[in-house]
Scaffold this active site. Structure first.
Site, PDB file in Angstrom:
ATOM      1  N   ARG A 124     -99.232  19.702  42.163  1.00  0.00           N
ATOM      2  CA  ARG A 124     -99.437  20.793  43.150  1.00  0.00           C
ATOM      3  C   ARG A 124     -98.962  20.400  44.555  1.00  0.00           C
ATOM      4  NH1 ARG A 124    -104.425  21.474  40.437  1.00  0.00           N
ATOM      5  NH2 ARG A 124    -104.289  23.220  38.999  1.00  0.00           N
ATOM      6  N   LYS A 146     -87.157  26.433  52.118  1.00  0.00           N
ATOM      7  CA  LYS A 146     -86.867  27.222  50.914  1.00  0.00           C
ATOM      8  C   LYS A 146     -86.400  26.267  49.829  1.00  0.00           C
ATOM      9  CE  LYS A 146     -85.564  31.836  52.410  1.00  0.00           C
ATOM     10  NZ  LYS A 146     -84.439  32.792  52.497  1.00  0.00           N
ATOM     11  N   GLU A 188     -71.378  28.322  56.712  1.00  0.00           N
ATOM     12  CA  GLU A 188     -72.750  28.566  57.200  1.00  0.00           C
ATOM     13  C   GLU A 188     -72.814  28.363  58.717  1.00  0.00           C
ATOM     14  OE1 GLU A 188     -75.222  29.842  55.419  1.00  0.00           O
ATOM     15  OE2 GLU A 188     -74.991  29.214  53.326  1.00  0.00           O
ATOM     16  N   LYS A 238     -81.857  27.747  63.487  1.00  0.00           N
ATOM     17  CA  LYS A 238     -82.641  27.979  62.262  1.00  0.00           C
ATOM     18  C   LYS A 238     -84.123  27.725  62.529  1.00  0.00           C
ATOM     19  CE  LYS A 238     -83.053  27.561  57.363  1.00  0.00           C
ATOM     20  NZ  LYS A 238     -82.404  27.372  56.073  1.00  0.00           N
ATOM     21  N   GLU A 248     -90.205  34.666  55.333  1.00  0.00           N
ATOM     22  CA  GLU A 248     -89.274  35.790  55.240  1.00  0.00           C
ATOM     23  C   GLU A 248     -89.961  37.132  55.062  1.00  0.00           C
ATOM     24  OE1 GLU A 248     -85.534  34.762  53.351  1.00  0.00           O
ATOM     25  OE2 GLU A 248     -85.224  36.867  52.826  1.00  0.00           O
ATOM     26  N   ARG A 252     -86.518  36.373  59.100  1.00  0.00           N
ATOM     27  CA  ARG A 252     -85.789  35.301  58.414  1.00  0.00           C
ATOM     28  C   ARG A 252     -84.656  35.831  57.529  1.00  0.00           C
ATOM     29  NH1 ARG A 252     -87.961  29.634  55.760  1.00  0.00           N
ATOM     30  NH2 ARG A 252     -85.899  28.987  55.050  1.00  0.00           N
ATOM     31  N   ASN A 256     -79.682  35.306  55.893  1.00  0.00           N
ATOM     32  CA  ASN A 256     -78.934  35.656  54.681  1.00  0.00           C
ATOM     33  C   ASN A 256     -77.732  36.532  54.989  1.00  0.00           C
ATOM     34  OD1 ASN A 256     -80.244  34.308  52.547  1.00  0.00           O
ATOM     35  ND2 ASN A 256     -81.999  35.647  52.871  1.00  0.00           N
ATOM     36  N   HIS A 259     -75.014  36.959  52.454  1.00  0.00           N
ATOM     37  CA  HIS A 259     -75.523  36.428  51.190  1.00  0.00           C
ATOM     38  C   HIS A 259     -75.743  37.491  50.113  1.00  0.00           C
ATOM     39  CE1 HIS A 259     -75.957  32.868  53.594  1.00  0.00           C
ATOM     40  NE2 HIS A 259     -76.566  32.185  52.652  1.00  0.00           N
ATOM     41  N   HIS A 263     -74.276  35.991  47.014  1.00  0.00           N
ATOM     42  CA  HIS A 263     -75.046  35.613  45.823  1.00  0.00           C
ATOM     43  C   HIS A 263     -74.549  36.358  44.581  1.00  0.00           C
ATOM     44  CE1 HIS A 263     -78.826  33.981  48.124  1.00  0.00           C
ATOM     45  NE2 HIS A 263     -77.829  33.114  48.085  1.00  0.00           N
ATOM     46  N   HIS A 276     -71.110  27.842  47.032  1.00  0.00           N
ATOM     47  CA  HIS A 276     -72.002  28.752  47.759  1.00  0.00           C
ATOM     48  C   HIS A 276     -71.372  29.225  49.080  1.00  0.00           C
ATOM     49  CE1 HIS A 276     -75.697  30.472  49.299  1.00  0.00           C
ATOM     50  NE2 HIS A 276     -75.585  29.727  50.374  1.00  0.00           N
TER      51      HIS A 276
HETATM   52  P1  NAD Z   1     -73.811  20.614  46.727  1.00  0.00           P
HETATM   53  O1  NAD Z   1     -75.187  20.154  46.878  1.00  0.00           O
HETATM   54  O2  NAD Z   1     -73.374  21.055  45.385  1.00  0.00           O
HETATM   55  O3  NAD Z   1     -72.845  19.457  47.246  1.00  0.00           O
HETATM   56  C1  NAD Z   1     -71.474  19.693  47.195  1.00  0.00           C
HETATM   57  C2  NAD Z   1     -70.709  18.542  46.546  1.00  0.00           C
HETATM   58  O4  NAD Z   1     -70.550  17.506  47.495  1.00  0.00           O
HETATM   59  C3  NAD Z   1     -71.386  17.927  45.345  1.00  0.00           C
HETATM   60  O5  NAD Z   1     -70.414  17.678  44.367  1.00  0.00           O
HETATM   61  C4  NAD Z   1     -71.958  16.628  45.889  1.00  0.00           C
HETATM   62  O6  NAD Z   1     -72.052  15.632  44.903  1.00  0.00           O
HETATM   63  C5  NAD Z   1     -70.940  16.251  46.932  1.00  0.00           C
HETATM   64  N1  NAD Z   1     -71.427  15.474  48.054  1.00  0.00           N
HETATM   65  C6  NAD Z   1     -72.600  15.609  48.722  1.00  0.00           C
HETATM   66  N2  NAD Z   1     -72.626  14.825  49.794  1.00  0.00           N
HETATM   67  C7  NAD Z   1     -71.469  14.152  49.817  1.00  0.00           C
HETATM   68  C8  NAD Z   1     -70.884  13.213  50.704  1.00  0.00           C
HETATM   69  N3  NAD Z   1     -71.508  12.840  51.827  1.00  0.00           N
HETATM   70  N4  NAD Z   1     -69.667  12.733  50.426  1.00  0.00           N
HETATM   71  C9  NAD Z   1     -68.994  13.145  49.313  1.00  0.00           C
HETATM   72  N5  NAD Z   1     -69.469  14.060  48.457  1.00  0.00           N
HETATM   73  C10 NAD Z   1     -70.695  14.558  48.711  1.00  0.00           C
HETATM   74  O7  NAD Z   1     -73.487  21.829  47.718  1.00  0.00           O
HETATM   75  P2  NAD Z   1     -74.012  22.231  49.163  1.00  0.00           P
HETATM   76  O8  NAD Z   1     -72.934  23.063  49.724  1.00  0.00           O
HETATM   77  O9  NAD Z   1     -74.508  21.080  49.925  1.00  0.00           O
HETATM   78  O10 NAD Z   1     -75.278  23.138  48.850  1.00  0.00           O
HETATM   79  C11 NAD Z   1     -75.161  24.357  48.191  1.00  0.00           C
HETATM   80  C12 NAD Z   1     -76.536  24.753  47.687  1.00  0.00           C
HETATM   81  O11 NAD Z   1     -77.427  24.919  48.791  1.00  0.00           O
HETATM   82  C13 NAD Z   1     -76.558  26.068  46.932  1.00  0.00           C
HETATM   83  O12 NAD Z   1     -77.316  25.921  45.767  1.00  0.00           O
HETATM   84  C14 NAD Z   1     -77.267  27.005  47.875  1.00  0.00           C
HETATM   85  O13 NAD Z   1     -77.966  28.028  47.222  1.00  0.00           O
HETATM   86  C15 NAD Z   1     -78.198  26.091  48.586  1.00  0.00           C
HETATM   87  N6  NAD Z   1     -78.663  26.560  49.890  1.00  0.00           N
HETATM   88  C16 NAD Z   1     -80.000  26.516  50.127  1.00  0.00           C
HETATM   89  C17 NAD Z   1     -80.486  26.913  51.348  1.00  0.00           C
HETATM   90  C18 NAD Z   1     -81.958  26.783  51.630  1.00  0.00           C
HETATM   91  O14 NAD Z   1     -82.416  27.270  52.658  1.00  0.00           O
HETATM   92  N7  NAD Z   1     -82.706  26.117  50.794  1.00  0.00           N
HETATM   93  C19 NAD Z   1     -79.611  27.360  52.348  1.00  0.00           C
HETATM   94  C20 NAD Z   1     -78.244  27.384  52.068  1.00  0.00           C
HETATM   95  C21 NAD Z   1     -77.777  26.978  50.822  1.00  0.00           C
HETATM   96  N1  GLY Z   2     -80.608  30.028  54.063  1.00  0.00           N
HETATM   97  C1  GLY Z   2     -81.543  31.106  54.170  1.00  0.00           C
HETATM   98  C2  GLY Z   2     -82.872  30.703  54.668  1.00  0.00           C
HETATM   99  O1  GLY Z   2     -83.155  29.544  54.843  1.00  0.00           O
HETATM  100  O2  GLY Z   2     -83.716  31.551  54.894  1.00  0.00           O
END
Ligand code: NAD
Ligand code: GLY
Length: 372
Positions: A124, A146, A188, A238, A248, A252, A256, A259, A263, A276
């Site tokens: 939990r 998130k 972003e 942010k 949200e 918030r 998006n 998005h 999405h 993404h």
């Molecule tokens: P990712 O996590 O898939 O990383 C992208 C690629 O880069 C991967 O292949 C990874 O292995 C590689 N990588 C990471 N760091 C590296 C480095 N320093 N050097 C070399 N390679 C590296 O993609 P991302 O763009 O970081 O994240 C996308 C995800 O984030 C999506 O799932 C999206 O939905 C999510 N997201 C979440 C939020 C949130 O608020 N939680 C906000 C925006 C996006």
């Molecule tokens: N990336 C959208 C949020 O954090 O609300």
């Protein structure tokens, strides 16, 4: 090194620092010490990131006195799923992690989102620390709590809000990112330029979009002081939004921007072959096309916005084999749908957006057609 504080008034446990600078990973143990009383740490990462940064992180955490374990997940958005979540739970149980122990996400948004969901559910809730290694994760996903996995029916449909205890954004890690992944993060970053005035950050006196336009060369060359300031400013924007609306219930949603379409695009690609940020870049263009259809913005702002996106080569297009109907269908299961209505965050003036639920099918069709 610079610090941004995320303060969430409704959630005392939710206030935490984001450290931004160089060399933070090799000193991770020192930085996290005051934010966790853990004995054991389970670092979740993947092979690529582990081979680049795993050793230095492990060494630093061990020097700080922790028992350190690593779990490496498969790489890619398609693994932000229930299987990966299950793997983390199983490893945490095998290692007998206790409530005071912590999960550490070492990686991009995929690792951060799934590890955060595991941290919020195992026993939990156990400690959670983000070590974001992509630009996208440093400016967006590691902040704000998130955490989620995807479902076959839609993006991030299973998740919760769970704030980390601390975030270490080591900008030196961005040097090993591919150009493609760096641009994904820039999408972003550009988003913040389009929503800046709506974020509620006090004391704005210049335009972030203009800054991005004028500093493109230094940003692309990863000039440390510029990148550090860029990451810091995005984190401040942010943090300002999350401070007012952690869960949200209103504001918030502006994060998006781009998005709703983004999405849907990711879902229609089956989370493979498009990243993404690339989908969000398509979605942001879509938002500007819809805004023009609805007469919300001037031709001048429309052209300025597209020129900023084009300047950063956000020239992604939807593949022809993905139909508008399938995109529309995917939008119906978006988290932002309310009372059956699809919601869009749309530009209304430079750097300002509002939430709309009255985009009609004709306006949407006309806009989506331009994204192919
Ligand atoms: P990712 O996590 O898939 O990383 C992208 C690629 O880069 C991967 O292949 C990874 O292995 C590689 N990588 C990471 N760091 C590296 C480095 N320093 N050097 C070399 N390679 C590296 O993609 P991302 O763009 O970081 O994240 C996308 C995800 O984030 C999506 O799932 C999206 O939905 C999510 N997201 C979440 C939020 C949130 O608020 N939680 C906000 C925006 C996006
Ligand atoms: N990336 C959208 C949020 O954090 O609300």
């Amino acid at each position: 090194m610079q610090t941004v504080k995320v303060e969430i008034p409704q959630n005392q446990a939710g206030s935490y620092p984001i450290f931004i600078g160089q060399g933070l990973l090799e000193n991770a143990g020192t930085y996290i010490k005051q934010y966790t009383k853990a004995k054991k740490l389970l670092v979740v990462s993947n092979n690529t990131i582990n081979s680049l940064y795993g050793e230095e992180v492990k060494k630093s955490l061990e020097q700080a006195g922790y028992e350190v374990y690593f779990l490496l997940l498969e790489e890619g958005e398609q693994y932000k799923n229930a299987d990966s979540l299950q793997k983390i739970w199983t490893e945490a149980i095998r290692l007998k992690l206790e409530r005071k122990d912590a999960l550490i996400a070492l990686g991009g948004g995929v690792i951060g989102d799934v590890t955060g969901l595991a941290a919020s559910t195992y026993l939990r809730g156990v400690g959670f620390i983000q070590l974001p290694t992509t630009l996208l994760a440093q400016v967006d996903s590691s902040i704000g709590g998130k955490v989620a996995i995807n479902h076959d029916s839609g993006k991030n449909l299973i998740g919760s809000f769970y704030q980390p205890k601390a975030v270490l954004a080591d900008i030196s890690a961005l040097k090993t990112l591919s150009l493609r992944e760096f641009k994904v993060g820039l999408a972003e970053v550009l988003k913040y330029g389009f929503i800046e005035k709506s974020c509620g950050l006090s004391g704005l006196n210049s335009s972030f979009s203009l800054y991005l336009m004028e500093n493109k060369a230094s940003i692309m060359a990863l000039e440390p002081s510029i990148v550090e300031n860029l990451v810091k400013y995005c984190c401040r924007l942010k943090a300002a939004v999350v401070n007012k609306d952690e869960k949200e219930s209103g504001l918030r949603a502006i994060l998006n921007f781009g998005h709703t379409t983004g999405h849907a695009v990711e879902k229609c690609y089956g989370y493979k072959g498009i990243n993404h940020g690339e989908a969000v870049a398509i979605g942001m263009k879509g938002a500007f096309f819809i805004a023009m259809e609805k007469g919300l913005i001037s031709q001048k702002y429309f052209e300025d916005a597209l020129s900023l996106l084009n300047n950063y080569e956000m020239d992604y297009r939807i593949e022809k084999n993905i139909s508008i109907d399938s995109l529309y269908e995917a939008m119906q299961v978006d988290k932002k749908v309310q009372s059956g209505k699809i919601r869009f965050i749309l530009p209304v003036s430079p750097s300002e957006v509002r939430i709309f639920d009255d985009v009609n099918k004709q306006q949407l069709n006309n806009a989506l057609k331009k994204l192919y």
